[in-house]
Design a protein around this motif. Sequence first.
Motif, PDB file in Angstrom:
ATOM      1  N   ALA A 245       0.818  -1.216   0.000  1.00  0.00           N
ATOM      2  CA  ALA A 245       0.000   0.000   0.000  1.00  0.00           C
ATOM      3  C   ALA A 245       0.851   1.265   0.000  1.00  0.00           C
ATOM      4  O   ALA A 245       0.429   2.301  -0.528  1.00  0.00           O
TER       5      ALA A 245
ATOM      6  N   PRO B  55      -5.623  -3.941   2.073  1.00  0.00           N
ATOM      7  CA  PRO B  55      -4.512  -4.097   1.132  1.00  0.00           C
ATOM      8  C   PRO B  55      -4.741  -5.267   0.175  1.00  0.00           C
ATOM      9  O   PRO B  55      -5.349  -6.276   0.546  1.00  0.00           O
ATOM     10  N   GLU B  56      -4.240  -5.112  -1.045  1.00  0.00           N
ATOM     11  CA  GLU B  56      -4.352  -6.196  -2.017  1.00  0.00           C
ATOM     12  C   GLU B  56      -3.558  -7.411  -1.556  1.00  0.00           C
ATOM     13  O   GLU B  56      -2.525  -7.284  -0.897  1.00  0.00           O
TER      14      GLU B  56
ATOM     15  N   GLN C 148      -7.858   7.145  -1.530  1.00  0.00           N
ATOM     16  CA  GLN C 148      -7.511   5.822  -2.044  1.00  0.00           C
ATOM     17  C   GLN C 148      -6.502   5.152  -1.126  1.00  0.00           C
ATOM     18  O   GLN C 148      -6.582   3.937  -0.886  1.00  0.00           O
ATOM     19  N   LEU C 149      -5.560   5.925  -0.593  1.00  0.00           N
ATOM     20  CA  LEU C 149      -4.558   5.346   0.287  1.00  0.00           C
ATOM     21  C   LEU C 149      -5.195   4.842   1.576  1.00  0.00           C
ATOM     22  O   LEU C 149      -4.834   3.773   2.083  1.00  0.00           O
TER      23      LEU C 149
ATOM     24  N   ASP D 179      -6.687   1.623   0.761  1.00  0.00           N
ATOM     25  CA  ASP D 179      -5.648   0.617   0.553  1.00  0.00           C
ATOM     26  C   ASP D 179      -5.078   0.112   1.879  1.00  0.00           C
ATOM     27  O   ASP D 179      -4.725  -1.059   2.007  1.00  0.00           O
TER      28      ASP D 179
ATOM     29  N   TYR E 105       0.212   7.618  -7.051  1.00  0.00           N
ATOM     30  CA  TYR E 105      -1.182   7.927  -7.369  1.00  0.00           C
ATOM     31  C   TYR E 105      -1.295   9.255  -8.095  1.00  0.00           C
ATOM     32  O   TYR E 105      -0.633  10.204  -7.781  1.00  0.00           O
TER      33      TYR E 105
ATOM     34  N   ARG F 174     -12.193  -3.183  -4.642  1.00  0.00           N
ATOM     35  CA  ARG F 174     -10.999  -3.852  -4.107  1.00  0.00           C
ATOM     36  C   ARG F 174     -11.271  -5.316  -3.780  1.00  0.00           C
ATOM     37  O   ARG F 174     -10.438  -5.993  -3.182  1.00  0.00           O
TER      38      ARG F 174
END
Length: 221
Positions: A16, A50-51, A42-43, A46, A221, A77
């Motif tokens: 992230a 998190p991905e 967006q952060l 994230d 970003y 997400r």
Amino acid sequence: MAEGDARADRYSLADALPIDLADLDPGTNVLVSGPPMSGKRQLVFDLLAPESVPADPIVVMTTDDPASRIQTGFEERGVRFDPTTFRVVDATGAPGDADPAVHRVSSPADLTGMGVAFTQAVDEMGTPDRLRLGFVSISTLLQYVDAERAFSFLHVLSRRTSAAGYLGVYSIDPTTHEERFVNVVTSIFDAAVEIREQDGDRELRVRGVSNVAPEWTPFPY
């Protein structure tokens, strides 16, 4: 507790952040600070989801984006909007249908209502051992309540998060407040992620985390 177990309890951040910071201790509260359109919203999302990381239970408290937009942001997400693992405390005052995953508060001025809704959300999720709390945004909150009340509310909320071993992620737009006030608010939190625009490029730095130098780093970003 063995070192491996302690690491497992930490909140993974995956990728992230564009720096070497993989996770955070339980009970950490983070302030994400940046101007409008800087990528801070967006952060925040994230950091909450998190991905490539198994999703922790999430509660998002919002004073500006209505629950429907919060829901869309997390569905993008891959996070399922399930009341057993995901709740929104919507204090925007926006109308909406009854939804067991949404706790509606009439206005950001109703700090008591927001606190009660957060407690109710956590209780109805079974008081999980792990949880990520998001708060968007402090700047909108300050359009409805004075600085002293806002500071007291945020202090109590962050301490509750810390005592429960949760991860708190809050956002603020520092360009709308006096520098002295931003410094006071920042002092509530364990760490700060700051975003700025420099010569047309975005940069990020993290302050308050051990072994992480507070150096400006390109922010994609």
